[in-house]
Design an enzyme around this catalytic site. Sequence first.
Site, PDB file in Angstrom:
ATOM      1  N   GLU A 113      -1.153 -10.840   6.677  1.00  0.00           N
ATOM      2  CA  GLU A 113      -1.758  -9.797   7.493  1.00  0.00           C
ATOM      3  C   GLU A 113      -2.765 -10.305   8.535  1.00  0.00           C
ATOM      4  O   GLU A 113      -3.962  -9.983   8.497  1.00  0.00           O
ATOM      5  CB  GLU A 113      -2.437  -8.750   6.601  1.00  0.00           C
ATOM      6  CG  GLU A 113      -1.470  -8.107   5.640  1.00  0.00           C
ATOM      7  CD  GLU A 113      -2.063  -6.948   4.895  1.00  0.00           C
ATOM      8  OE1 GLU A 113      -3.288  -6.762   4.912  1.00  0.00           O
ATOM      9  OE2 GLU A 113      -1.295  -6.200   4.279  1.00  0.00           O
ATOM     10  N   GLU A 120       4.262  -6.623  -0.307  1.00  0.00           N
ATOM     11  CA  GLU A 120       3.276  -5.753  -0.964  1.00  0.00           C
ATOM     12  C   GLU A 120       3.652  -4.293  -0.779  1.00  0.00           C
ATOM     13  O   GLU A 120       3.958  -3.881   0.340  1.00  0.00           O
ATOM     14  CB  GLU A 120       1.858  -5.937  -0.395  1.00  0.00           C
ATOM     15  CG  GLU A 120       1.138  -7.169  -0.818  1.00  0.00           C
ATOM     16  CD  GLU A 120      -0.250  -7.265  -0.212  1.00  0.00           C
ATOM     17  OE1 GLU A 120      -0.904  -6.214   0.000  1.00  0.00           O
ATOM     18  OE2 GLU A 120      -0.680  -8.393   0.100  1.00  0.00           O
TER      19      GLU A 120
HETATM   20  O1  LIG Z   1      -5.606  -2.641  -0.200  1.00  0.00           O
HETATM   21  C1  LIG Z   1      -4.644  -3.117  -1.084  1.00  0.00           C
HETATM   22  C2  LIG Z   1      -4.101  -4.449  -0.607  1.00  0.00           C
HETATM   23  C3  LIG Z   1      -5.130  -5.592  -0.669  1.00  0.00           C
HETATM   24  O2  LIG Z   1      -5.693  -5.685  -1.954  1.00  0.00           O
HETATM   25  C4  LIG Z   1      -4.405  -6.883  -0.277  1.00  0.00           C
HETATM   26  O3  LIG Z   1      -5.220  -8.032  -0.443  1.00  0.00           O
HETATM   27  C5  LIG Z   1      -3.974  -6.835   1.180  1.00  0.00           C
HETATM   28  O4  LIG Z   1      -2.947  -7.769   1.462  1.00  0.00           O
HETATM   29  C6  LIG Z   1      -3.540  -5.444   1.567  1.00  0.00           C
HETATM   30  N1  LIG Z   1      -3.100  -5.063   2.747  1.00  0.00           N
HETATM   31  C7  LIG Z   1      -2.954  -3.722   2.718  1.00  0.00           C
HETATM   32  C8  LIG Z   1      -2.500  -2.906   3.880  1.00  0.00           C
HETATM   33  N2  LIG Z   1      -3.325  -3.197   5.014  1.00  0.00           N
HETATM   34  C9  LIG Z   1      -4.661  -2.885   5.058  1.00  0.00           C
HETATM   35  C10 LIG Z   1      -5.065  -1.772   5.726  1.00  0.00           C
HETATM   36  C11 LIG Z   1      -6.420  -1.476   5.804  1.00  0.00           C
HETATM   37  C12 LIG Z   1      -7.354  -2.293   5.202  1.00  0.00           C
HETATM   38  C13 LIG Z   1      -6.920  -3.425   4.520  1.00  0.00           C
HETATM   39  C14 LIG Z   1      -5.571  -3.710   4.443  1.00  0.00           C
HETATM   40  C15 LIG Z   1      -3.285  -3.267   1.487  1.00  0.00           C
HETATM   41  N3  LIG Z   1      -3.636  -4.354   0.782  1.00  0.00           N
END
Ligand SMILES: OC[C@@H]1[C@@H](O)[C@H](O)[C@@H](O)c2nc(CNc3ccccc3)cn21
Length: 448
Positions: free
Chosen positions: A166, A354
């Site tokens: 990401e 994910e």
């Molecule tokens: O938030 C859940 C997971 C996080 O724990 C992971 O480390 C990360 O890869 C992850 N990415 C998202 C989707 N993108 C996102 C959107 C807003 C804030 C942070 C991540 C969700 N998540």
Amino acid sequence: MTKLQFPLDFVWGSATSSYQIEGAYDEDGKGESIWDIFSHTLGKINNNDTGDVACDHYHRYKEDIELMKEIGLDSYRFSISWPRILPNGKGEINQKGLNFYKELVDQLLEAGIEPVITLYHWDLPQALQEEGGWANRDTIKYFVKYAEVLFDELGAKVSQWITHNEPWVVSFLGYAEGEHAPGIKDRKQALQVAHNLLVSHGLVVKKFRELDLTGDIGITLNLTSVYSYSETDKDQEAAQLMEEYINGWFLDPVFKGSYPKKLAQIYENQFGKIDIQAGDMDLISQEIDFLGINYYSRALINYNPNSKFYGIESIKPAESDYTAMNWEIYPDGLYDLLTKLNQEYTNKPLYITENGAAFDDQIIAGQVNDQRRINYLKEHFKSVYRAIQDGVPVRGYYVWSLMDNFEWAYGYSKRFGLIYVDYNTQKRTLKDSAYWYQQVIEENSIGI
Ligand SMILES: OC[C@@H]1[C@@H](O)[C@H](O)[C@@H](O)c2nc(CNc3ccccc3)cn21
């Protein structure tokens, strides 16, 4: 009951990341990461939680692998802590840190679980941040050297590598919004960071090819299905801009070799040009073996002239269901995203690296009845099934997350795990969803 049968070689997995589960933040020679610094800064993290101990996976990895075996995972996606390997981000290797991951990989393989390694999941060595971090183009060469250390050590045993997790979040939450480490609020710097991350991806892929390793390499992007709230031109234009912002800003360089035109022009008018060197875009868009997709929810967009972000406003329908993160539950968005990626960007294999949900899980008499998570996962599995039936090459699915863990700025207040973690005792308890997933994996199908 009808059973939806997945392809025989479909990979069922689960995912975590180093800073979120390992703990041992200052043990066995590990250097500080930007997330150690950020979480130790009062007021940044809910309840001032830190990843100092987290799930203590650094010491409990054998127990955790046994739990992965009990669930029946085919594969486990995890990230490596760069400062555990190179405490200063460059220079001397910390052999104890390297030994931890060598042992982790060996134990996974012995358990019949395929390791998938994410090279970077946000925990940059603090020593490099002190030299500008990802805003400094020099960090790129240190990332390539770090990757090469791991390719040399683990390349013969690990068959799937992910350069970045990401880069959108790293860039825009870390350097524009300031919600994530290193907590900078400078959108122009964020754009340079995004570019440098993409160049680092390209150079690591190039190094991987030069070493002639047998595995596959790709990148993981957080992607969202974007919809216009109405058919009006204004709403549709706002939705298109959101599409470029959240998806296109990384998909277009990786698969088309250029940034999305409309937003790139807006940024150039506002901030001037960023440093893009000759050959960068060709490097970024060189062939990769797969695309990792992190999907959680959709974006429903309308135009609002008062919006602080280019007139873009997100709508949350009152009639929808939401997770504990207040993310709308929208499984059809995963189907739409997968078909869009296959039609507009790539025919390469796709992995859901994910997908998952946080709910307010309660442990009662040693059990966690997380039926909402089972429902969430089943509906998203159905979307993947539909996409596969339509010819989209989806090869695997990693539930986020294997276990409850440190949820960044939310600390330990949000539980995404298939496994419940009692942070006071570090006791692990398989939730109902873990037992449900165990049956899905065993039968390679879902009942509807
Ligand atoms: O938030 C859940 C997971 C996080 O724990 C992971 O480390 C990360 O890869 C992850 N990415 C998202 C989707 N993108 C996102 C959107 C807003 C804030 C942070 C991540 C969700 N998540």
